[in-house]
Design a protein around this motif. Structure first.
Motif, PDB file in Angstrom:
ATOM      1  N   UNK A 146       0.845  -1.195   0.000  1.00 36.87           N
ATOM      2  CA  UNK A 146       0.000   0.000   0.000  1.00 36.87           C
ATOM      3  C   UNK A 146       0.882   1.248   0.000  1.00 36.87           C
ATOM      4  N   UNK A 176     -10.187   1.500  10.925  1.00 34.04           N
ATOM      5  CA  UNK A 176      -9.008   1.053  11.648  1.00 34.04           C
ATOM      6  C   UNK A 176      -7.788   1.810  11.178  1.00 34.04           C
ATOM      7  N   UNK A 177      -6.666   1.104  11.120  1.00 29.31           N
ATOM      8  CA  UNK A 177      -5.410   1.759  10.772  1.00 29.31           C
ATOM      9  C   UNK A 177      -4.514   0.765  10.037  1.00 29.31           C
ATOM     10  N   UNK A 178      -3.914   1.214   8.948  1.00 27.42           N
ATOM     11  CA  UNK A 178      -2.925   0.387   8.252  1.00 27.42           C
ATOM     12  C   UNK A 178      -1.531   0.954   8.491  1.00 27.42           C
ATOM     13  N   UNK A 179      -0.590   0.081   8.841  1.00 27.39           N
ATOM     14  CA  UNK A 179       0.807   0.480   9.004  1.00 27.39           C
ATOM     15  C   UNK A 179       1.556   0.264   7.684  1.00 27.39           C
ATOM     16  N   UNK A 180       2.795   0.740   7.649  1.00 26.62           N
ATOM     17  CA  UNK A 180       3.689   0.479   6.507  1.00 26.62           C
ATOM     18  C   UNK A 180       3.103   0.905   5.170  1.00 26.62           C
ATOM     19  N   UNK A 199      -7.785  -4.895   0.772  1.00 27.50           N
ATOM     20  CA  UNK A 199      -7.518  -3.889   1.806  1.00 27.50           C
ATOM     21  C   UNK A 199      -8.676  -2.887   1.910  1.00 27.50           C
TER      22      UNK A 199
ATOM     23  N   UNK B 175       0.727  -5.177   8.764  1.00 30.91           N
ATOM     24  CA  UNK B 175      -0.049  -5.028   9.987  1.00 30.91           C
ATOM     25  C   UNK B 175      -0.806  -3.726  10.098  1.00 30.91           C
ATOM     26  N   UNK B 176      -1.437  -3.530  11.247  1.00 31.04           N
ATOM     27  CA  UNK B 176      -2.219  -2.331  11.494  1.00 31.04           C
ATOM     28  C   UNK B 176      -3.163  -2.555  12.655  1.00 31.04           C
ATOM     29  N   UNK B 177      -4.340  -1.977  12.562  1.00 33.63           N
ATOM     30  CA  UNK B 177      -5.287  -2.041  13.663  1.00 33.63           C
ATOM     31  C   UNK B 177      -6.712  -2.056  13.114  1.00 33.63           C
ATOM     32  N   UNK B 179     -10.707  -1.484  14.163  1.00 35.36           N
ATOM     33  CA  UNK B 179     -11.622  -0.972  15.184  1.00 35.36           C
ATOM     34  C   UNK B 179     -12.916  -1.790  15.163  1.00 35.36           C
ATOM     35  N   UNK B 202      -5.849  -8.674   3.982  1.00 34.78           N
ATOM     36  CA  UNK B 202      -5.465  -7.255   3.986  1.00 34.78           C
ATOM     37  C   UNK B 202      -4.346  -6.980   4.983  1.00 34.78           C
TER      38      UNK B 202
END
Lengths: 215, 215
Positions: A146, A176-180, A199, B175-177, B179, B202
């Motif tokens: 991403x 939510x939240x996507x990292x990287x 995603x 990774x990520x988060x 909710x 995802x």
């Protein structure tokens, strides 16, 4: 300038500044572009599967300047299975690159490797089949990491740099939240956060969705 | 007890306590269960599509006590398209419930509604086709809201309550988060966080993945 002209000029300025403010995007929000599986072909591979000297047929411009979806589709095939109707994107590139979903990798029987466009070293090869032939590539099957396309001016505004990774926040009931998430800043980009279909679906993001950067 | 026996007893206790500590799960980690599309049928609907008095054939126990995957599959069909080979889960339930992926909803032509199991009021109907007939349900097509099954003891350990929603953190390059993950705590549950295939893909989550709760 008489009084009437002066009043008209002030009115015009007021209206124009109102229009500008309305069109100004919220400086924190970034539009989302959702990518389904697709393929970028080299001219050599295009020749091999569509015929010598074949030219792609543009169907629709994409948000990134100069990029377009073509009428042409191909079949891709791995050790465990095939996927039909994979859209070709133009223009041709120096190397063939197949961008699939993580779920597609299970179907194809190839490992899913999250990579940025162009970073193909060590990625799996794949068979690409068109109406006039097929090619077996030695590398080029990736799941797109991403990323956010932006201009250097956007990067300055967000306080980020080309090559940096950031987190992005998604609002909504499936948020939510996507990292990287990689920042790709250059002069030929339009501001857009690219996520793949899985995603986007996982976070409930449609075509008019927006995200914000969290550093 | 002589000295030798006492030493042996102490050694045994030390070894046993070591084994126990090793087997003790990290109290913060929760295993992930990935759900693909599937269907729960009522006995009436099972009769209608597989024949009167039909009994499901268990293929494999699932992680939640008493739940199992069946040999039977069905076709589901919406206004825009059909999806074949949708796995039937047993045992039969009071109401037919079809749990699909967000991407499936585009294919079927039905709105994606994230709901907890059993909360079907106002959800779209769907046509279910089996070898002996078909039914048109008036409701029951959902995208499962992500959730964590646990016992009341687990809930106490994590400091959460049945019905609460929490955030979950996923480690790794994708990774990520997430909710809005619902806590479902009762005595008939086994500790497991249920995500659908798109949500797992995802974030790059495989079958041995773990997540942690963030409140």
């Amino acid at each position: 300038m008489d009084k009437c002209e002066a009043v008209l000029k002030l009115l015009l300025e007021a209206v124009q500044s109102g229009v500008t403010a309305e069109n100004q995007p919220n400086s924190n929000e970034i539009p989302v572009g959702v990518s389904n599986r697709h393929i970028h072909l080299s001219q050599a591979d295009l020749n091999a599967i569509f015929g010598e000297g074949y030219q792609l047929t543009k169907m629709k411009d994409l948000s990134q300047p100069g990029q377009y979806a073509c009428k042409e589709t191909v079949t891709i095939c791995g050790p465990k299975g095939a996927i039909e109707k994979v859209r070709v994107l133009g223009p041709v590139r120096s190397k063939t690159q197949v961008e699939v979903l993580t779920g597609d990798c299970f179907k194809l029987g190839a490992p899913a490797q999250a990579r940025l466009s162009g970073d193909l070293s060590g990625t799996p090869g794949i068979t690409v089949i068109g109406p006039r032939g097929s090619v077996q590539t030695t590398e080029g099957l990736i799941v797109a990491q991403r990323h956010i396309h932006m201009t250097p001016a956007d990067a300055q505004r967000f306080g980020v740099q080309d090559g940096q990774t950031v987190c992005i926040k998604v609002e909504g009931p499936k948020g939510g939240m996507y990292s990287n998430v990689a920042v790709r800043a250059n002069d030929t980009s339009a501001l857009e956060c690219h996520l793949d279909t899985e995603e986007a679906n996982a976070m409930g993001l449609g075509s008019s969705a927006k995200i914000t950067i969290i550093k």
